[in-house]
Scaffold this active site. Structure first.
Site, mmCIF file in Angstrom:
data_model
loop_
_atom_site.group_PDB
_atom_site.id
_atom_site.type_symbol
_atom_site.label_atom_id
_atom_site.label_comp_id
_atom_site.label_asym_id
_atom_site.label_seq_id
_atom_site.Cartn_x
_atom_site.Cartn_y
_atom_site.Cartn_z
ATOM 1 N N ARG A 76 -14.198 -65.075 -0.160
ATOM 2 C CA ARG A 76 -14.819 -63.801 0.209
ATOM 3 C C ARG A 76 -15.885 -63.401 -0.803
ATOM 4 O O ARG A 76 -16.914 -62.848 -0.440
ATOM 5 C CB ARG A 76 -13.751 -62.707 0.334
ATOM 6 C CG ARG A 76 -12.812 -62.978 1.494
ATOM 7 C CD ARG A 76 -11.670 -62.010 1.535
ATOM 8 N NE ARG A 76 -12.101 -60.663 1.870
ATOM 9 C CZ ARG A 76 -11.373 -59.578 1.640
ATOM 10 N NH1 ARG A 76 -10.202 -59.681 1.059
ATOM 11 N NH2 ARG A 76 -11.819 -58.411 2.003
ATOM 12 N N ARG A 100 -22.921 -55.960 6.436
ATOM 13 C CA ARG A 100 -22.579 -56.999 5.473
ATOM 14 C C ARG A 100 -23.593 -58.136 5.501
ATOM 15 O O ARG A 100 -23.437 -59.094 4.739
ATOM 16 C CB ARG A 100 -21.196 -57.567 5.786
ATOM 17 C CG ARG A 100 -20.064 -56.961 4.939
ATOM 18 C CD ARG A 100 -18.780 -57.639 5.355
ATOM 19 N NE ARG A 100 -17.731 -57.575 4.391
ATOM 20 C CZ ARG A 100 -16.711 -56.723 4.436
ATOM 21 N NH1 ARG A 100 -16.653 -55.818 5.384
ATOM 22 N NH2 ARG A 100 -15.752 -56.786 3.543
ATOM 23 N N ARG A 125 -3.748 -55.175 -4.659
ATOM 24 C CA ARG A 125 -3.950 -54.224 -3.550
ATOM 25 C C ARG A 125 -2.778 -54.321 -2.570
ATOM 26 O O ARG A 125 -2.315 -55.401 -2.229
ATOM 27 C CB ARG A 125 -5.253 -54.546 -2.814
ATOM 28 C CG ARG A 125 -5.395 -53.721 -1.538
ATOM 29 C CD ARG A 125 -6.808 -53.561 -1.066
ATOM 30 N NE ARG A 125 -7.461 -54.786 -0.673
ATOM 31 C CZ ARG A 125 -8.736 -54.863 -0.303
ATOM 32 N NH1 ARG A 125 -9.494 -53.778 -0.296
ATOM 33 N NH2 ARG A 125 -9.260 -56.024 0.038
ATOM 34 N N ARG A 130 -2.494 -58.020 2.034
ATOM 35 C CA ARG A 130 -3.237 -58.539 3.190
ATOM 36 C C ARG A 130 -3.368 -60.056 3.095
ATOM 37 O O ARG A 130 -3.549 -60.587 2.005
ATOM 38 C CB ARG A 130 -4.643 -57.902 3.231
ATOM 39 C CG ARG A 130 -4.671 -56.585 3.957
ATOM 40 C CD ARG A 130 -5.928 -55.799 3.702
ATOM 41 N NE ARG A 130 -7.159 -56.573 3.771
ATOM 42 C CZ ARG A 130 -8.371 -56.055 3.543
ATOM 43 N NH1 ARG A 130 -8.501 -54.780 3.242
ATOM 44 N NH2 ARG A 130 -9.441 -56.815 3.603
HETATM 45 P P1 ADP Z 1 -12.816 -52.349 -0.843
HETATM 46 O O1 ADP Z 1 -12.729 -51.330 0.261
HETATM 47 O O2 ADP Z 1 -14.152 -52.344 -1.533
HETATM 48 O O3 ADP Z 1 -12.419 -53.724 -0.417
HETATM 49 P P2 ADP Z 1 -10.523 -50.910 -1.987
HETATM 50 O O4 ADP Z 1 -10.987 -49.482 -1.937
HETATM 51 O O5 ADP Z 1 -9.491 -51.314 -0.995
HETATM 52 O O6 ADP Z 1 -11.797 -51.915 -1.979
HETATM 53 O O7 ADP Z 1 -9.996 -51.185 -3.479
HETATM 54 C C1 ADP Z 1 -9.497 -52.480 -3.862
HETATM 55 C C2 ADP Z 1 -8.252 -52.308 -4.726
HETATM 56 O O8 ADP Z 1 -8.607 -51.720 -5.985
HETATM 57 C C3 ADP Z 1 -7.201 -51.380 -4.111
HETATM 58 O O9 ADP Z 1 -5.917 -51.865 -4.451
HETATM 59 C C4 ADP Z 1 -7.486 -50.030 -4.760
HETATM 60 O O10 ADP Z 1 -6.324 -49.228 -4.790
HETATM 61 C C5 ADP Z 1 -7.952 -50.447 -6.164
HETATM 62 N N1 ADP Z 1 -8.965 -49.557 -6.728
HETATM 63 C C6 ADP Z 1 -9.938 -48.870 -6.073
HETATM 64 N N2 ADP Z 1 -10.718 -48.163 -6.936
HETATM 65 C C7 ADP Z 1 -10.226 -48.432 -8.183
HETATM 66 C C8 ADP Z 1 -10.594 -48.026 -9.521
HETATM 67 N N3 ADP Z 1 -11.643 -47.225 -9.757
HETATM 68 N N4 ADP Z 1 -9.862 -48.530 -10.547
HETATM 69 C C9 ADP Z 1 -8.821 -49.370 -10.322
HETATM 70 N N5 ADP Z 1 -8.414 -49.783 -9.116
HETATM 71 C C10 ADP Z 1 -9.101 -49.332 -8.049
HETATM 72 P P1 AMP Z 2 -12.758 -55.314 4.689
HETATM 73 O O1 AMP Z 2 -11.581 -54.558 5.182
HETATM 74 O O2 AMP Z 2 -14.045 -54.496 4.717
HETATM 75 O O3 AMP Z 2 -12.520 -55.988 3.368
HETATM 76 O O4 AMP Z 2 -13.026 -56.491 5.775
HETATM 77 C C1 AMP Z 2 -12.056 -57.502 5.992
HETATM 78 C C2 AMP Z 2 -12.701 -58.654 6.748
HETATM 79 O O5 AMP Z 2 -13.156 -58.202 8.052
HETATM 80 C C3 AMP Z 2 -13.924 -59.294 6.107
HETATM 81 O O6 AMP Z 2 -13.596 -60.252 5.118
HETATM 82 C C4 AMP Z 2 -14.604 -59.916 7.329
HETATM 83 O O7 AMP Z 2 -13.961 -61.111 7.749
HETATM 84 C C5 AMP Z 2 -14.360 -58.873 8.416
HETATM 85 N N1 AMP Z 2 -15.453 -57.873 8.456
HETATM 86 C C6 AMP Z 2 -15.363 -56.544 8.177
HETATM 87 N N2 AMP Z 2 -16.556 -55.943 8.302
HETATM 88 C C7 AMP Z 2 -17.435 -56.917 8.657
HETATM 89 C C8 AMP Z 2 -18.848 -56.950 8.917
HETATM 90 N N3 AMP Z 2 -19.612 -55.852 8.834
HETATM 91 N N4 AMP Z 2 -19.408 -58.136 9.269
HETATM 92 C C9 AMP Z 2 -18.666 -59.253 9.377
HETATM 93 N N5 AMP Z 2 -17.349 -59.308 9.123
HETATM 94 C C10 AMP Z 2 -16.733 -58.153 8.767
#
Ligand code: ADP
Ligand code: AMP
Length: 213
Positions: free
Chosen positions: A171, A88, A127, A160
């Site tokens: 974020r 990141r 989400r 979350r």
């Molecule tokens: P990230 O891992 O990048 O933070 P997520 O995979 O958790 O994102 O997805 C964020 C939200 O969007 C979740 O609620 C997921 O179910 C939804 N989501 C993921 N892909 C799509 C899509 N192509 N269209 C609509 N909603 C989606």
């Molecule tokens: P995510 O589940 O990937 O959305 O991550 C949730 C949170 O965890 C982020 O907003 C950061 O606070 C922390 N985090 C996850 N991965 C990293 C990373 N590679 N470097 C720093 N913080 C991280």
């Protein structure tokens, strides 16, 4: 096959990474999931990480890099992996690069899941996450079969703490400042591939498999 998922928080990295992991039989490694598991288990690392995560800030590189390098050194990663949420920052990417270079190895593709900020804010509010097994749903787009209950393990689904609107804004700012420069970093290495993340998740996956196959 070693893959990195890039994209804003909520772009769908985790959703796609799980599908990639299943299709190509490689482990899905999410640093966010590792931190959340540590928070749930009340470890020292979890307590330290929580201070940053709750504010929408990145956990410091010193903590993050170590857990990632330990994880990819495990035997199940020998045939590759899909990284979700790491790197990141540029220093994180450099540490990973150097560690792989020492093994005469490298990342194959950095997949950038592209979603504009307006869509992100809507997605994060919808989400729902299972803090027990890491599955994610969306109340409109990808609902669980029974509202509030994880299809995979039957535990409760929650919004979350860091998906609340005020934290999402932070974020996104952090993403633009610290993570977006990685797009250039991997572009220069010739391994960046960008897919449209605004379409249905199956179509996003089809675009990704067309690249990986
Ligand atoms: P990230 O891992 O990048 O933070 P997520 O995979 O958790 O994102 O997805 C964020 C939200 O969007 C979740 O609620 C997921 O179910 C939804 N989501 C993921 N892909 C799509 C899509 N192509 N269209 C609509 N909603 C989606
Ligand atoms: P995510 O589940 O990937 O959305 O991550 C949730 C949170 O965890 C982020 O907003 C950061 O606070 C922390 N985090 C996850 N991965 C990293 C990373 N590679 N470097 C720093 N913080 C991280």
């Amino acid at each position: 096959m070693k893959i990195i998922m890039l994209g804003a928080p909520g772009a769908g990295k985790g959703t796609q990474a799980k599908m990639i992991a299943e299709k190509y039989s490689v482990p899905h490694i999410s640093t966010g999931d590792i931190f959340r598991a540590n928070i749930k288990n009340g470890t020292q690392l979890g307590m330290e990480a929580k201070k940053y995560m709750d504010q929408g800030l990145l956990v410091p590189d010193e903590l993050t890099v170590k857990i990632l390098l330990d994880r990819v050194a495990k035997e199940d990663c020998a045939g590759g992996y899909v990284l979700d949420g790491f790197p990141r920052t540029i220093p994180q990417a450099q540490v990973l690069d150097n560690a792989l270079k020492e093994l005469d190895d490298q990342i194959d593709f950095a997949i950038n899941v592209d979603v504009p900020d307006e869509n992100i804010v809507r997605r994060m509010g919808g989400r729902r996450a299972c803090l027990s097994c890491g599955a994610t749903y969306h109340i409109e787009h990808i609902p669980s079969k029974k509202e509030g209950v994880c299809d995979a393990c039957g535990k409760e689904l929650v919004l979350r703490d860091d998906d609340k609107p005020e934290t999402v804004k932070n974020r996104l700012d952090v993403y633009h400042q610290q993570t977006q420069p990685l797009i250039d970093f991997y572009e220069k290495k010739g391994i960046l591939r960008t897919v449209d993340g605004t379409v249905d998740m199956k179509d996003v996956f089809a675009a990704i498999t067309a690249i990986l196959d």
